[in-house]
Write a protein that holds these residues in place. Structure first.
Motif, PDB file in Angstrom:
ATOM      1  N   ILE A  55      14.195  14.304   5.789  1.00 24.64           N
ATOM      2  CA  ILE A  55      13.472  15.292   5.148  1.00 24.64           C
ATOM      3  C   ILE A  55      12.755  14.429   3.962  1.00 24.64           C
ATOM      4  O   ILE A  55      11.480  14.607   3.832  1.00 24.64           O
ATOM      5  N   ALA A  56      13.407  13.613   3.348  1.00 29.43           N
ATOM      6  CA  ALA A  56      12.781  12.861   2.222  1.00 29.43           C
ATOM      7  C   ALA A  56      11.640  11.966   2.861  1.00 29.43           C
ATOM      8  O   ALA A  56      10.497  11.654   2.342  1.00 29.43           O
ATOM      9  N   GLU A  57      11.955  11.252   4.065  1.00 28.60           N
ATOM     10  CA  GLU A  57      10.756  10.335   4.715  1.00 28.60           C
ATOM     11  C   GLU A  57       9.655  11.243   5.318  1.00 28.60           C
ATOM     12  O   GLU A  57       8.400  10.993   5.089  1.00 28.60           O
ATOM     13  N   ALA A  58       9.899  12.545   5.627  1.00 28.48           N
ATOM     14  CA  ALA A  58       8.764  13.361   6.228  1.00 28.48           C
ATOM     15  C   ALA A  58       8.101  13.922   5.056  1.00 28.48           C
ATOM     16  O   ALA A  58       6.938  13.746   5.223  1.00 28.48           O
ATOM     17  N   HIS A  59       8.647  13.887   3.868  1.00 27.97           N
ATOM     18  CA  HIS A  59       7.799  14.576   2.868  1.00 27.97           C
ATOM     19  C   HIS A  59       6.895  13.508   2.487  1.00 27.97           C
ATOM     20  O   HIS A  59       5.815  13.762   1.771  1.00 27.97           O
ATOM     21  N   ARG A  60       7.592  12.133   2.155  1.00 31.00           N
ATOM     22  CA  ARG A  60       6.709  10.924   1.759  1.00 31.00           C
ATOM     23  C   ARG A  60       5.366  10.831   2.614  1.00 31.00           C
ATOM     24  O   ARG A  60       4.499  10.461   2.139  1.00 31.00           O
TER      25      ARG A  60
END
Length: 251
Positions: A55-60
């Motif tokens: 999730i954090a990587e996709a958001h970044r």
């Protein structure tokens, strides 16, 4: 081609933990609280990996919209598949048989196939993100492979114990988990191949889709086995798994 095979090898490595868990679950009758504890630990590991590595990587990479759309789509797709399989006898596929029993073939015809398809439904998203992470620079793959490997042991252990309790043969149990390990290899290779043809936003959506499916799987199949009729330390054990995965992703 070399990188694709490498992704497949990582997927096979992570999937092989299912076989390790299956051997343990079939060969040894673990106490109910032990199985609940290892399942809680595995759930914590996966929740952390999904949060910080997917999730954090996709958001970044692409912002909030692909994350929300992808995660909700993944949750919806997993739920739809899970509902269909649950009606055919796969609802208790992660259960060890201590509290809730998996149905035998005599109790519900076709439940063996449903259990196998349910295991496939659970395992494919986990393996696919390994390939995606490797192609996306490699940083995500190490923590994700470790998280999936660690969480797959209790999954295979609890589920195979339940299959044995329901009267399924050793050949069936190990055949199912061997096939899922093989499917994980293919899924990781497919995840790697996808990165080269999709845009950044779509790729982020795919990562979030896998994350949504994994979170839904944890809530539907792992947490119920961990928390039903279990001891009061389960919450702390789940946090321990979460912290281990967090440490792996930030090492």
């Amino acid at each position: 081609m070399k990188e694709t095979l490498e992704a497949g090898a990582f997927g096979l490595l992570a999937g092989s933990a299912l076989l390790v868990g299956a051997v343990l679950g079939f060969a040894v009758r673990f106490p109910r609280l032990v199985i609940a504890s290892v399942m809680a630990f595995g759930a914590g590991v996966l929740l952390s990996a999904v949060s910080f590595e997917l999730i954090a990587e996709a958001h970044r990479e692409a912002g909030m919209v692909p994350v929300v759309v992808g995660a909700l789509a993944g949750a919806g797709l997993y739920t739809g598949g899970n509902v269909l399989l649950a009606r055919r006898g796969a609802r208790q596929r992660k259960r060890s048989g201590h509290v809730r029993q998996q149905p035998s073939e005599s109790q519900q015809a076709g439940s063996g196939l449903a259990l196998a398809l349910g295991a496939l439904l659970d395992g494919v998203p986990e393996s696919a993100v390994i390939g995606v992470g490797l192609a996306d620079g490699g940083a995500i793959s190490t923590a994700t492979v470790a998280a999936v490997f660690i969480s797959n042991i209790p999954e295979g252990l609890s589920s195979s114990a339940g299959m044995k309790s329901a009267g399924r043969s050793k050949g069936y149990v190990f055949g199912v988990w061997g096939a899922i390990a093989a499917a994980g290899t293919v899924s990781a290779m497919a995840g790697y191949a996808l990165v080269g043809v999709l845009s950044t936003a779509v790729m982020a959506g795919v990562m979030a889709l896998a994350a949504g499916a994994i979170i839904t799987m944890i809530a539907d199949t792992m947490i119920p086995e961990a928390f039903e009729d279990s001891h009061l330390a389960i919450g702390a054990i789940t946090v321990s798994g979460f912290l281990l995965s967090f440490a792996l992703s930030h090492s």
